[in-house]
Design a protein around this motif. Structure first.
Motif, PDB file in Angstrom:
ATOM      1  N   ARG A 159       0.835  -1.200   0.000  1.00 49.90           N
ATOM      2  CA  ARG A 159       0.000   0.000   0.000  1.00 49.90           C
ATOM      3  C   ARG A 159       0.871   1.252   0.000  1.00 49.90           C
ATOM      4  N   LEU A 160       0.368   2.297  -0.599  1.00 47.99           N
ATOM      5  CA  LEU A 160       1.119   3.547  -0.657  1.00 47.99           C
ATOM      6  C   LEU A 160       1.197   4.221   0.703  1.00 47.99           C
ATOM      7  N   SER A 161       0.209   3.993   1.547  1.00 47.35           N
ATOM      8  CA  SER A 161       0.195   4.655   2.846  1.00 47.35           C
ATOM      9  C   SER A 161      -0.451   3.757   3.885  1.00 47.35           C
ATOM     10  N   LEU A 162       0.144   3.741   5.084  1.00 46.41           N
ATOM     11  CA  LEU A 162      -0.402   2.979   6.207  1.00 46.41           C
ATOM     12  C   LEU A 162      -0.417   3.869   7.442  1.00 46.41           C
ATOM     13  N   THR A 163      -1.457   3.750   8.238  1.00 48.77           N
ATOM     14  CA  THR A 163      -1.499   4.477   9.501  1.00 48.77           C
ATOM     15  C   THR A 163      -0.618   3.763  10.521  1.00 48.77           C
ATOM     16  N   ASP A 164      -0.326   4.436  11.623  1.00 44.32           N
ATOM     17  CA  ASP A 164       0.488   3.820  12.675  1.00 44.32           C
ATOM     18  C   ASP A 164      -0.176   2.556  13.209  1.00 44.32           C
ATOM     19  N   SER A 165      -1.482   2.594  13.386  1.00 45.57           N
ATOM     20  CA  SER A 165      -2.185   1.421  13.913  1.00 45.57           C
ATOM     21  C   SER A 165      -2.162   0.273  12.908  1.00 45.57           C
ATOM     22  N   GLU A 166      -2.229   0.588  11.621  1.00 40.00           N
ATOM     23  CA  GLU A 166      -2.155  -0.453  10.594  1.00 40.00           C
ATOM     24  C   GLU A 166      -0.766  -1.090  10.563  1.00 40.00           C
ATOM     25  N   ILE A 167       0.266  -0.293  10.769  1.00 35.95           N
ATOM     26  CA  ILE A 167       1.627  -0.831  10.810  1.00 35.95           C
ATOM     27  C   ILE A 167       1.809  -1.722  12.032  1.00 35.95           C
ATOM     28  N   ASP A 168       1.271  -1.293  13.169  1.00 33.85           N
ATOM     29  CA  ASP A 168       1.346  -2.118  14.381  1.00 33.85           C
ATOM     30  C   ASP A 168       0.613  -3.438  14.184  1.00 33.85           C
ATOM     31  N   ASP A 169      -0.549  -3.370  13.559  1.00 38.23           N
ATOM     32  CA  ASP A 169      -1.334  -4.578  13.299  1.00 38.23           C
ATOM     33  C   ASP A 169      -0.598  -5.497  12.328  1.00 38.23           C
ATOM     34  N   LEU A 170       0.057  -4.913  11.338  1.00 41.72           N
ATOM     35  CA  LEU A 170       0.838  -5.698  10.388  1.00 41.72           C
ATOM     36  C   LEU A 170       1.969  -6.438  11.091  1.00 41.72           C
ATOM     37  N   GLU A 171       2.639  -5.774  12.011  1.00 39.29           N
ATOM     38  CA  GLU A 171       3.736  -6.410  12.746  1.00 39.29           C
ATOM     39  C   GLU A 171       3.245  -7.646  13.493  1.00 39.29           C
ATOM     40  N   VAL A 172       2.091  -7.533  14.126  1.00 34.89           N
ATOM     41  CA  VAL A 172       1.520  -8.674  14.853  1.00 34.89           C
ATOM     42  C   VAL A 172       1.195  -9.810  13.887  1.00 34.89           C
ATOM     43  N   LYS A 173       0.591  -9.482  12.758  1.00 33.39           N
ATOM     44  CA  LYS A 173       0.184 -10.506  11.796  1.00 33.39           C
ATOM     45  C   LYS A 173       1.387 -11.206  11.173  1.00 33.39           C
ATOM     46  N   VAL A 174       2.456 -10.458  10.905  1.00 32.83           N
ATOM     47  CA  VAL A 174       3.667 -11.073  10.346  1.00 32.83           C
ATOM     48  C   VAL A 174       4.262 -12.067  11.334  1.00 32.83           C
ATOM     49  N   LYS A 175       4.318 -11.698  12.603  1.00 32.03           N
ATOM     50  CA  LYS A 175       4.859 -12.605  13.619  1.00 32.03           C
ATOM     51  C   LYS A 175       3.988 -13.848  13.765  1.00 32.03           C
ATOM     52  N   GLU A 176       2.684 -13.668  13.718  1.00 33.57           N
ATOM     53  CA  GLU A 176       1.776 -14.817  13.788  1.00 33.57           C
ATOM     54  C   GLU A 176       1.987 -15.735  12.586  1.00 33.57           C
ATOM     55  N   TRP A 177       2.239 -15.137  11.432  1.00 35.63           N
ATOM     56  CA  TRP A 177       2.439 -15.921  10.215  1.00 35.63           C
ATOM     57  C   TRP A 177       3.711 -16.764  10.319  1.00 35.63           C
ATOM     58  N   ILE A 178       4.799 -16.157  10.772  1.00 33.31           N
ATOM     59  CA  ILE A 178       6.057 -16.898  10.908  1.00 33.31           C
ATOM     60  C   ILE A 178       5.931 -17.970  11.987  1.00 33.31           C
ATOM     61  N   TYR A 179       5.214 -17.656  13.059  1.00 31.84           N
ATOM     62  CA  TYR A 179       4.997 -18.654  14.112  1.00 31.84           C
ATOM     63  C   TYR A 179       4.253 -19.869  13.559  1.00 31.84           C
ATOM     64  N   LEU A 180       3.210 -19.633  12.768  1.00 31.73           N
ATOM     65  CA  LEU A 180       2.467 -20.746  12.183  1.00 31.73           C
ATOM     66  C   LEU A 180       3.346 -21.544  11.229  1.00 31.73           C
ATOM     67  N   PHE A 181       4.184 -20.858  10.467  1.00 30.49           N
ATOM     68  CA  PHE A 181       5.048 -21.520   9.488  1.00 30.49           C
ATOM     69  C   PHE A 181       5.951 -22.558  10.150  1.00 30.49           C
ATOM     70  N   CYS A 182       6.547 -22.216  11.276  1.00 32.15           N
ATOM     71  CA  CYS A 182       7.533 -23.125  11.886  1.00 32.15           C
ATOM     72  C   CYS A 182       7.108 -23.608  13.271  1.00 32.15           C
ATOM     73  N   ARG A 183       5.800 -23.623  13.523  1.00 31.44           N
ATOM     74  CA  ARG A 183       5.296 -24.078  14.815  1.00 31.44           C
ATOM     75  C   ARG A 183       5.594 -25.560  15.026  1.00 31.44           C
ATOM     76  N   LEU A 184       5.945 -25.908  16.250  1.00 34.39           N
ATOM     77  CA  LEU A 184       6.193 -27.303  16.594  1.00 34.39           C
ATOM     78  C   LEU A 184       4.873 -28.060  16.726  1.00 34.39           C
ATOM     79  N   ASN A 185       4.954 -29.399  16.735  1.00 30.01           N
ATOM     80  CA  ASN A 185       3.769 -30.199  17.030  1.00 30.01           C
ATOM     81  C   ASN A 185       3.210 -29.797  18.393  1.00 30.01           C
TER      82      ASN A 185
END
Length: 225
Positions: A159-185
């Motif tokens: 996106r061309l522009s993101l609000t501070d809250s959208e950037i914070d939300d993105l950070e959380v979602k990226v971490k959740e995504w990486i956690y799911l990718f390499c989550r243990l059994n």
């Protein structure tokens, strides 16, 4: 910048993260310089380090490559891959208007290669390829979720522009995504059943870790329009 390649131990342009820790989303790596990598002559010494910004197209191409490779490598192990699964995948790709086929590797006759897709086709695959048709149960649903959610993250990043809250939300979602990718059994409470993990920590690539997670959020904040 005169640094080593992405598969070296100290791979990052911006920090001293080493390859054994790039999966760990709980670590904080401040943007500074890579002081551990063996230096080589810089190609463009006139360009300052802070002007090297991760490109969202490369994030799309490289991370989608990893997602497809992880899925296909698991399917290659199935005894009916060549007889049945191969053609089913090709038909599923055709259904979403993507030209795709498997073929024997030129260098390793026992291995499979596949059509290299461009950005627009990779977007279609991430959005629409029916992973759950080929991987059953919770595991298949989680892998398909990885594909769909990565596409959503990519669309936010570009996106061309993101609000501070959208950037914070993105950070959380990226971490959740990486956690799911390499989550243990995960074993269920009061049950012998397990929720299977998906991929190894070693499969987390530099593009996932430093470009998308550790540093990209900082760049979005710094260069917000």
């Amino acid at each position: 910048m005169g640094l080593n390649t992405l598969n070296s131990k100290y791979f990052c342009l911006y920090c001293d993260c080493d390859s054994s820790a790039r999966w760990n989303i709980n670590l904080k790596w401040k943007i500074n310089k890579n002081t551990q990598s063996k230096k080589k002559p810089e190609l463009f010494p006139a360009i300052r380090q802070e002007n090297y910004i991760p490109d969202e197209l490369h994030l799309l191409l490289r991370i989608s490559d990893v997602l497809m490779e992880c899925l296909f490598n698991d399917l290659f192990k199935k005894k009916d891959f060549e007889r049945l699964i191969k053609s089913q995948i090709e038909q599923a790709m055709k259904f979403i208007n993507v030209h795709f086929e498997f073929f024997k590797s030129k260098f390793h006759s026992e291995k499979w290669d596949w059509t290299s897709l461009m950005g627009p086709d990779k977007k279609k695959v991430l959005q629409h390829f029916p992973v759950t048709n080929f991987v059953s149960g919770k595991c298949g649903k989680n892998i398909q979720e990885l594909w769909r959610n990565f596409y959503d993250l990519y669309m936010i990043i570009r996106r061309l522009s993101l609000t501070d809250s959208e950037i914070d939300d993105l950070e959380v979602k990226v971490k959740e995504w990486i956690y799911l990718f390499c989550r243990l059994n995960q074993r269920q409470i009061n049950s012998s059943s397990q929720t299977p993990g998906l991929y190894r920590k070693e499969d987390v690539t530099p593009y996932m870790a430093t470009c998308m997670s550790f540093h990209n959020i900082v760049f979005l904040n710094s260069y917000e329009i």
